[in-house]
Every structure is written in structure tokens, then in C-alpha cells.
Motif scaffolding. Structure first.
Motif, mmCIF file in Angstrom:
data_model
loop_
_atom_site.group_PDB
_atom_site.id
_atom_site.type_symbol
_atom_site.label_atom_id
_atom_site.label_comp_id
_atom_site.label_asym_id
_atom_site.label_seq_id
_atom_site.Cartn_x
_atom_site.Cartn_y
_atom_site.Cartn_z
ATOM 1 N N LEU A 166 0.829 -1.211 0.000
ATOM 2 C CA LEU A 166 0.000 0.000 0.000
ATOM 3 C C LEU A 166 0.862 1.258 0.000
ATOM 4 O O LEU A 166 1.948 1.299 0.599
ATOM 5 C CB LEU A 166 -0.938 -0.019 1.196
ATOM 6 N N LYS A 167 0.337 2.263 -0.692
ATOM 7 C CA LYS A 167 1.030 3.538 -0.829
ATOM 8 C C LYS A 167 0.142 4.646 -0.270
ATOM 9 O O LYS A 167 -1.076 4.474 -0.141
ATOM 10 C CB LYS A 167 1.303 3.820 -2.306
ATOM 11 N N ALA A 168 0.739 5.776 -0.007
ATOM 12 C CA ALA A 168 -0.021 6.910 0.514
ATOM 13 C C ALA A 168 -1.162 7.279 -0.441
ATOM 14 O O ALA A 168 -2.263 7.659 0.000
ATOM 15 C CB ALA A 168 0.897 8.106 0.724
ATOM 16 N N GLU A 169 -0.912 7.148 -1.736
ATOM 17 C CA GLU A 169 -1.946 7.511 -2.709
ATOM 18 C C GLU A 169 -3.099 6.525 -2.771
ATOM 19 O O GLU A 169 -4.074 6.753 -3.489
ATOM 20 C CB GLU A 169 -1.337 7.686 -4.105
ATOM 21 N N ASP A 170 -3.000 5.432 -2.029
ATOM 22 C CA ASP A 170 -4.131 4.508 -1.927
ATOM 23 C C ASP A 170 -5.138 4.962 -0.869
ATOM 24 O O ASP A 170 -6.200 4.349 -0.718
ATOM 25 C CB ASP A 170 -3.647 3.095 -1.574
ATOM 26 N N THR A 171 -4.806 6.009 -0.155
ATOM 27 C CA THR A 171 -5.720 6.531 0.859
ATOM 28 C C THR A 171 -7.007 7.005 0.209
ATOM 29 O O THR A 171 -6.996 7.834 -0.705
ATOM 30 C CB THR A 171 -5.058 7.686 1.628
ATOM 31 N N ALA A 172 -8.126 6.464 0.676
ATOM 32 C CA ALA A 172 -9.428 6.786 0.083
ATOM 33 C C ALA A 172 -10.531 6.066 0.852
ATOM 34 O O ALA A 172 -10.245 5.215 1.702
ATOM 35 C CB ALA A 172 -9.475 6.366 -1.381
ATOM 36 N N VAL A 173 -11.748 6.400 0.509
ATOM 37 C CA VAL A 173 -12.893 5.598 0.935
ATOM 38 C C VAL A 173 -13.113 4.535 -0.138
ATOM 39 O O VAL A 173 -13.222 4.858 -1.324
ATOM 40 C CB VAL A 173 -14.163 6.453 1.109
ATOM 41 N N TYR A 174 -13.174 3.289 0.291
ATOM 42 C CA TYR A 174 -13.331 2.169 -0.634
ATOM 43 C C TYR A 174 -14.782 1.706 -0.604
ATOM 44 O O TYR A 174 -15.348 1.440 0.471
ATOM 45 C CB TYR A 174 -12.380 1.037 -0.251
#
Length: 115
Positions: A85-93
Motif C-alpha cells: 500500500l502507498k499513501a496515494e491509496d488513501t481513500a474511501v473504498y
């Protein structure tokens, strides 16, 4: 009416792993298309993965090789295993199910990738 509940989100460090789950109520799951999107702040909803009754799966290029989706028709469940996982994967899924011509959405689960 189909209800969808996602779970498994949380805070994880860069390089870590997380598995999201989505459970749908009602009948017909085995014949439905299901999958995942995500939405980061101030960004458009992004397609991640989908699978159909045939078992065929589609993945967005941004997650190929890092995320794997699976479904369990006996449990009306679809999962998303996420690694590296990367910082840019931060999100609401968000999980969806396409059933009898209608797309149903869950409320989403927050994934935050940060050290």
C-alpha cells in the motif's frame, strides 16, 4: 432491496497490507457483477476491480499486481486483498453489486496509508 456492508478499513503504514470485505444481503449474488471503487478527497470515484458471474475479473492498472479481488457466492461476500500500500491509496473504498439491472453501493470503508 439489497444492502451492502463493507468492513476492514483502517490505518496502515506504507508497504503494509489490508483486506476489505463486502457482504450483500438478499438473493441472486452468484449471478451478479460485483466489485470495488475508491474515492479520495477532491477526486473522482475511481474504478478498481470487478468480477462477473463467469469468474472473469477486471483490474485497474493502478492496482494490478498489488490488489486481488475474490468472491464467495455461498457467503454473498466479495473481498479485496491489498498489499504494498502507498499513501496515494488513501481513500474511501466502496463496494458495488449489479443485480437485475440495478447498481447498489455500500457506504464505504476508509483506508488511510500513513506512517
Amino acid at each position: 432491496q439489497v444492502q451492502i456492508v463493507e468492513s476492514g478499513g483502517g490505518l496502515v503504514q506504507p508497504g503494509g497490507s489490508l483486506t476489505l470485505s463486502c457482504v450483500a444481503s438478499g438473493s441472486g449474488f452468484s449471478g451478479a457483477g460485483v466489485g470495488w471503487y475508491r474515492q479520495a478527497p477532491e477526486k473522482q470515484r475511481e474504478f478498481l476491480a470487478s468480477t462477473f458471474a463467469s469468474g472473469r475479473r477486471n483490474y485497474a492498472d493502478s492496482i494490478k499486481g498489488r490488489f486481488t479481488m475474490s468472491r464467495d457466492n455461498a457467503k454473498n461476500t466479495v473481498s479485496l486483498q491489498m498489499s504494498s500500500l502507498k499513501a496515494e491509496d488513501t481513500a474511501v473504498y466502496l463496494c458495488f453489486i449489479d443485480l437485475r439491472g440495478v447498481r447498489y453501493w455500500g457506504q464505504g470503508t476508509q483506508v488511510t496509508v500513513s506512517s
